[in-house]
Design a protein around this motif. Structure first.
Motif, PDB file in Angstrom:
ATOM      1  N   LEU A  14      40.001  37.855  31.001  1.00 42.02           N
ATOM      2  CA  LEU A  14      39.891  39.235  30.537  1.00 42.02           C
ATOM      3  C   LEU A  14      40.274  40.141  31.696  1.00 42.02           C
ATOM      4  O   LEU A  14      39.878  39.893  32.845  1.00 42.02           O
ATOM      5  CB  LEU A  14      38.456  39.571  30.130  1.00 42.02           C
ATOM      6  CG  LEU A  14      38.048  39.398  28.683  1.00 42.02           C
ATOM      7  CD1 LEU A  14      36.569  39.724  28.509  1.00 42.02           C
ATOM      8  CD2 LEU A  14      38.878  40.226  27.752  1.00 42.02           C
ATOM      9  N   LEU A  16      39.582  43.752  33.035  1.00 38.40           N
ATOM     10  CA  LEU A  16      38.637  44.857  32.880  1.00 38.40           C
ATOM     11  C   LEU A  16      39.094  46.004  33.767  1.00 38.40           C
ATOM     12  O   LEU A  16      39.303  45.817  34.972  1.00 38.40           O
ATOM     13  CB  LEU A  16      37.227  44.408  33.258  1.00 38.40           C
ATOM     14  CG  LEU A  16      36.699  43.199  32.486  1.00 38.40           C
ATOM     15  CD1 LEU A  16      35.335  42.786  32.997  1.00 38.40           C
ATOM     16  CD2 LEU A  16      36.655  43.489  31.001  1.00 38.40           C
ATOM     17  N   LEU A  24      33.429  51.364  32.226  1.00 39.13           N
ATOM     18  CA  LEU A  24      34.483  50.514  31.693  1.00 39.13           C
ATOM     19  C   LEU A  24      35.445  51.342  30.845  1.00 39.13           C
ATOM     20  O   LEU A  24      35.036  52.044  29.929  1.00 39.13           O
ATOM     21  CB  LEU A  24      33.872  49.394  30.850  1.00 39.13           C
ATOM     22  CG  LEU A  24      34.831  48.339  30.325  1.00 39.13           C
ATOM     23  CD1 LEU A  24      35.456  47.547  31.484  1.00 39.13           C
ATOM     24  CD2 LEU A  24      34.104  47.400  29.379  1.00 39.13           C
ATOM     25  N   SER A  27      39.170  46.690  28.213  1.00 37.23           N
ATOM     26  CA  SER A  27      38.985  45.243  28.344  1.00 37.23           C
ATOM     27  C   SER A  27      39.956  44.598  27.364  1.00 37.23           C
ATOM     28  O   SER A  27      39.901  44.854  26.175  1.00 37.23           O
ATOM     29  CB  SER A  27      37.541  44.831  28.052  1.00 37.23           C
ATOM     30  OG  SER A  27      37.141  45.217  26.757  1.00 37.23           O
TER      31      SER A  27
END
Length: 173
Positions: A14, A16, A24, A27
Motif C-alpha cells: 500500500l 500511504l 492520511l 491510500s
C-alpha cells in the motif's frame, strides 16, 4: 508538503500519502501508481510529495490492526478533507457500513435521500482516494454481485471475507 510511505500488506504494497501531522491523504495499492497520481492531482494539485518517508507509527498501527482483525482501527484516523460535498457524503456513508456487511449502490443512494443517484454513488465510490479506510469494497451491485472495485475483484472479495462477510448471511441479499 506531503510524504509517501510504503506498507506491506497481505494484498500487496500500500502507498500511504500523509502530511507531517500524520493526516492520511491517500491510500492506494502500489500496483496502481496512476490512481495515486490522479488522487493527488485532484485533491492536492501542485503539492510536492517526498518519497520513501518512514510511516508514522499511528498509521502503521491502524493498518496493521485492520489486517490483524481490528476492524475499528480506522475509526479515529484523521484524513485530509477533499472531494465534493456529495462525494464526502457518500464516503461518510460508506464508513457506516459495518465490517462483514455490504450495501448496494442504490441502498447508499437511498440513505442519502435519492435512490435515483445510485450511479452517482458509484462514481463517487470510484473516486475514493482512501482504499480500505473508506471501505468502498463493501459496496456491491443490487443483484449481490461483487461489482466494480478499482483494486480488482479478487482483492475486494479477500477484504470482505477477511472482515467476516458470508454472502448467504449478508442482510443486503
Amino acid at each position: 508538503m506531503l510524504s509517501r510511505s510504503l506498507l506491506p500488506t497481505p494484498l500487496g504494497q500500500l502507498v500511504l500519502v500523509h502530511d507531517e501531522d500524520g493526516v492520511l491523504w491517500a491510500s492506494e495499492f502500489h500496483d496502481d501508481p496512476a490512481a495515486i497520481e490522479a488522487s493527488l492531482a485532484r485533491f492536492a494539485p501542485g503539492t510536492m510529495v517526498e518519497a520513501d518517508v518512514p510511516l508514522p507509527a499511528h498509521l502503521e498501527d491502524a493498518f496493521r490492526g485492520y489486517f490483524g482483525g481490528a476492524f475499528d482501527s480506522f475509526d479515529e484516523l484523521m484524513t485530509g478533507r477533499f472531494g465534493t460535498p456529495f462525494e464526502r457524503a457518500v464516503w461518510a456513508a460508506l464508513r457506516t457500513i459495518p465490517a462483514g456487511e455490504t450495501r448496494s449502490y442504490a441502498a447508499i443512494a437511498a440513505l442519502l435521500g435519492d435512490i435515483g443517484k445510485a450511479r452517482a454513488v458509484g462514481a463517487a465510490n470510484a473516486r475514493n482516494p482512501l482504499a480500505i479506510v473508506v471501505p468502498c469494497h463493501r459496496v456491491i451491485g443490487s443483484d449481490g454481485g461483487l461489482a466494480g472495485y478499482a483494486h480488482g475483484l479478487a482483492r475486494k472479495e479477500w477484504l470482505l471475507r477477511h472482515e467476516g462477510w458470508r454472502p448467504a448471511q449478508d442482510p443486503m441479499l
